[in-house]
Design a protein around this motif. Structure first.
Motif, PDB file in Angstrom:
ATOM      1  N   LEU A 107       3.677   9.964   5.164  1.00 29.45           N
ATOM      2  CA  LEU A 107       2.315  10.480   5.007  1.00 29.45           C
ATOM      3  C   LEU A 107       1.259   9.388   5.171  1.00 29.45           C
ATOM      4  N   ASP A 108       1.517   8.189   4.675  1.00 23.34           N
ATOM      5  CA  ASP A 108       0.516   7.117   4.789  1.00 23.34           C
ATOM      6  C   ASP A 108       0.253   6.764   6.244  1.00 23.34           C
ATOM      7  N   SER A 109       1.319   6.631   7.026  1.00 23.19           N
ATOM      8  CA  SER A 109       1.130   6.282   8.437  1.00 23.19           C
ATOM      9  C   SER A 109       0.483   7.435   9.193  1.00 23.19           C
ATOM     10  N   LEU A 110       0.821   8.656   8.787  1.00 23.91           N
ATOM     11  CA  LEU A 110       0.235   9.837   9.421  1.00 23.91           C
ATOM     12  C   LEU A 110      -1.271   9.886   9.213  1.00 23.91           C
ATOM     13  N   LYS A 111      -1.696   9.665   7.957  1.00 24.63           N
ATOM     14  CA  LYS A 111      -3.126   9.729   7.646  1.00 24.63           C
ATOM     15  C   LYS A 111      -3.904   8.612   8.341  1.00 24.63           C
ATOM     16  N   GLY A 112      -3.286   7.448   8.456  1.00 27.22           N
ATOM     17  CA  GLY A 112      -3.983   6.320   9.070  1.00 27.22           C
ATOM     18  C   GLY A 112      -4.072   6.402  10.567  1.00 27.22           C
ATOM     19  N   ASN A 113      -3.334   7.355  11.165  1.00 30.03           N
ATOM     20  CA  ASN A 113      -3.256   7.416  12.613  1.00 30.03           C
ATOM     21  C   ASN A 113      -4.018   8.594  13.218  1.00 30.03           C
ATOM     22  N   ILE A 114      -4.638   9.423  12.372  1.00 27.51           N
ATOM     23  CA  ILE A 114      -5.401  10.558  12.880  1.00 27.51           C
ATOM     24  C   ILE A 114      -6.807  10.522  12.282  1.00 27.51           C
ATOM     25  N   GLN A 115      -7.812  10.624  13.136  1.00 31.86           N
ATOM     26  CA  GLN A 115      -9.202  10.477  12.706  1.00 31.86           C
ATOM     27  C   GLN A 115     -10.007  11.739  13.036  1.00 31.86           C
ATOM     28  N   LYS A 116     -10.948  12.042  12.152  1.00 31.56           N
ATOM     29  CA  LYS A 116     -11.887  13.137  12.399  1.00 31.56           C
ATOM     30  C   LYS A 116     -13.271  12.534  12.570  1.00 31.56           C
ATOM     31  N   ILE A 117     -13.882  12.796  13.717  1.00 29.91           N
ATOM     32  CA  ILE A 117     -15.179  12.188  14.044  1.00 29.91           C
ATOM     33  C   ILE A 117     -16.225  13.274  14.221  1.00 29.91           C
ATOM     34  N   GLN A 118     -17.358  13.046  13.607  1.00 32.02           N
ATOM     35  CA  GLN A 118     -18.523  13.918  13.817  1.00 32.02           C
ATOM     36  C   GLN A 118     -19.572  13.082  14.529  1.00 32.02           C
ATOM     37  N   THR A 119     -20.006  13.560  15.675  1.00 32.51           N
ATOM     38  CA  THR A 119     -20.947  12.775  16.474  1.00 32.51           C
ATOM     39  C   THR A 119     -21.919  13.700  17.210  1.00 32.51           C
ATOM     40  N   ALA A 120     -22.947  13.108  17.801  1.00 35.25           N
ATOM     41  CA  ALA A 120     -23.945  13.877  18.563  1.00 35.25           C
ATOM     42  C   ALA A 120     -24.498  13.009  19.676  1.00 35.25           C
ATOM     43  N   PHE A 121     -24.803  13.655  20.789  1.00 34.97           N
ATOM     44  CA  PHE A 121     -25.288  12.935  21.970  1.00 34.97           C
ATOM     45  C   PHE A 121     -26.542  13.608  22.523  1.00 34.97           C
ATOM     46  N   ASP A 122     -27.236  12.883  23.387  1.00 35.52           N
ATOM     47  CA  ASP A 122     -28.405  13.438  24.072  1.00 35.52           C
ATOM     48  C   ASP A 122     -27.996  14.373  25.208  1.00 35.52           C
ATOM     49  N   ARG A 123     -26.757  14.248  25.673  1.00 29.36           N
ATOM     50  CA  ARG A 123     -26.258  15.118  26.747  1.00 29.36           C
ATOM     51  C   ARG A 123     -25.004  15.830  26.261  1.00 29.36           C
ATOM     52  N   ASN A 124     -24.596  16.878  26.989  1.00 28.98           N
ATOM     53  CA  ASN A 124     -23.452  17.699  26.596  1.00 28.98           C
ATOM     54  C   ASN A 124     -22.152  17.132  27.171  1.00 28.98           C
ATOM     55  N   ARG A 135     -17.428  21.556  20.259  1.00 34.96           N
ATOM     56  CA  ARG A 135     -18.844  21.212  20.414  1.00 34.96           C
ATOM     57  C   ARG A 135     -19.704  22.384  19.982  1.00 34.96           C
ATOM     58  N   ASN A 136     -20.682  22.101  19.139  1.00 35.51           N
ATOM     59  CA  ASN A 136     -21.654  23.098  18.687  1.00 35.51           C
ATOM     60  C   ASN A 136     -23.044  22.560  19.022  1.00 35.51           C
ATOM     61  N   ARG A 137     -23.542  22.999  20.177  1.00 33.13           N
ATOM     62  CA  ARG A 137     -24.781  22.455  20.730  1.00 33.13           C
ATOM     63  C   ARG A 137     -24.631  20.953  20.931  1.00 33.13           C
ATOM     64  N   SER A 138     -25.459  20.141  20.286  1.00 37.26           N
ATOM     65  CA  SER A 138     -25.376  18.699  20.525  1.00 37.26           C
ATOM     66  C   SER A 138     -24.350  18.001  19.637  1.00 37.26           C
ATOM     67  N   VAL A 139     -23.872  18.693  18.592  1.00 33.15           N
ATOM     68  CA  VAL A 139     -22.917  18.086  17.659  1.00 33.15           C
ATOM     69  C   VAL A 139     -21.487  18.312  18.155  1.00 33.15           C
ATOM     70  N   VAL A 140     -20.703  17.232  18.118  1.00 32.63           N
ATOM     71  CA  VAL A 140     -19.323  17.275  18.597  1.00 32.63           C
ATOM     72  C   VAL A 140     -18.384  16.871  17.465  1.00 32.63           C
ATOM     73  N   TYR A 141     -17.297  17.646  17.299  1.00 31.57           N
ATOM     74  CA  TYR A 141     -16.248  17.320  16.319  1.00 31.57           C
ATOM     75  C   TYR A 141     -14.983  16.973  17.095  1.00 31.57           C
ATOM     76  N   ILE A 142     -14.468  15.791  16.837  1.00 34.78           N
ATOM     77  CA  ILE A 142     -13.288  15.309  17.550  1.00 34.78           C
ATOM     78  C   ILE A 142     -12.205  14.946  16.549  1.00 34.78           C
ATOM     79  N   ILE A 143     -10.986  15.465  16.765  1.00 37.64           N
ATOM     80  CA  ILE A 143      -9.800  15.022  16.034  1.00 37.64           C
ATOM     81  C   ILE A 143      -8.992  14.208  17.026  1.00 37.64           C
ATOM     82  N   ALA A 144      -8.800  12.926  16.726  1.00 36.17           N
ATOM     83  CA  ALA A 144      -8.151  12.034  17.682  1.00 36.17           C
ATOM     84  C   ALA A 144      -7.073  11.195  17.010  1.00 36.17           C
ATOM     85  N   LYS A 145      -6.075  10.837  17.781  1.00 34.14           N
ATOM     86  CA  LYS A 145      -4.978  10.011  17.278  1.00 34.14           C
ATOM     87  C   LYS A 145      -5.226   8.562  17.688  1.00 34.14           C
TER      88      LYS A 145
END
Length: 297
Positions: A211-228, A244-254
């Protein structure tokens, strides 16, 4: 070590376990996760020597458990079904288990019974579900087994009792180098107690990680940009989920959090936050990549 190698278990035409491979090292706290009918209880009953298997190998410390009294003395299984014990008192349960477990600790039994305040002379039929669970945990730890298996371990316990019981389990693991397997559909309980977990789905192990290695290896990012930006614009990031919800982007990345953050910052975001992920979210997004629709199964 507990080991299942290509284990198949069928009940008539229903395949409960489908070529399961699993290894659990000594002294660990392992969580079996899955919905009802996934195969969690079947695995515990096989490792306890209650069920035979149709094919494969199931072993505890290199020995087959079924019809093996010597190895069974080292295993205690807290079953979710307790109706057969309704006419027993806590003292009668103690006396029963003392016959089969030579290492039974009267001192530990009294210590835990006093701490939980369970009556010794009342029938289990008068106990609540949580009290019954406490009674079996008391007996299980008092038997001082090398392997303790708990089916839906904390079901029926109120928050205060959950904390007390978990502390008892941790103390027993430290004192006796005991291996604990907990089956549950509650990811929060597994996250809080276990150091490794396996996810069962329709009789198969689809996920088995520290579980420790699993949690450290997956990230949740909330971000926003001027373009889509679309998912295809982040080819240098291993994305498990993109929304993506309009300009806000949610990314789950390893991957490493700082490395992912640096790659997103190269696109000049207006905001960028790393958001904590729950164990449930981690499992769901990993399963999506594997092609399992766990949310609707």
């Amino acid at each position: 070590m507990l080991k299942l190698d290509k284990v198949v278990k069928k009940f008539g035409d229903f395949t409960a376990l489908d070529a399961i491979d699993l290894e659990i090292p000594k002294g660990s706290a392992y969580g079996l996760i899955g919905s009802n009918g996934a195969g969690k209880s079947t695995i515990l009953r096989i490792l306890s020597g209650i069920y035979t298997i149709d094919s494969g190998v199931a072993m505890v410390d290199g020995q087959v458990v079924f019809d093996n009294p010597d190895i069974k003395k080292r295993i205690f299984f807290v079953n979710d079904e307790t109706v057969q014990w309704n006419n027993y008192t806590l003292n009668e349960m103690r006396d029963f288990f003392k016959v089969f477990y030579p290492s039974f600790s009267e001192e530990k039994f009294t210590e835990m019974q006093t701490a939980l305040g369970l009556p010794r002379e009342k029938r289990l039929s008068t106990f609540s579900k949580g009290m019954k669970r406490q009674a079996f945990v008391i007996c299980g730890i008092s038997c001082r087994p090398d392997f303790l298996f708990l089916d839906e371990a904390f079901d029926g316990l109120d928050p205060t009792m959950r904390i007390v019981v978990k502390k008892m389990l941790v103390d027993a693991m430290l004192d006796n180098e005991m291996t604990v397997i907990i089956s549950s559909h509650n990811l929060y309980e597994i996250d809080e107690f276990c150091d490794r977990a396996g996810l069962l789905h329709k009789g198969k192990i689809v996920f088995d990680r520290e579980l420790d290695s699993l949690k450290g290896n997956i990230q949740k990012i909330q971000t926003a940009f001027d373009r889509n930006y679309e998912k295809e614009d982040f080819t240098d990031i291993e994305i498990l989920h993109y929304e993506r919800n309009r300009s806000v982007v949610y990314i789950i990345a390893k991957g490493d959090a700082e490395e992912i953050k640096a790659k997103i910052q190269a696109k000049s975001p207006k905001i960028l936050d790393i958001v904590p992920l729950s164990l449930e979210e981690i499992f769901i997004y990993e399963l999506e990549v594997l092609g399992y629709d766990f949310r609707n199964s």
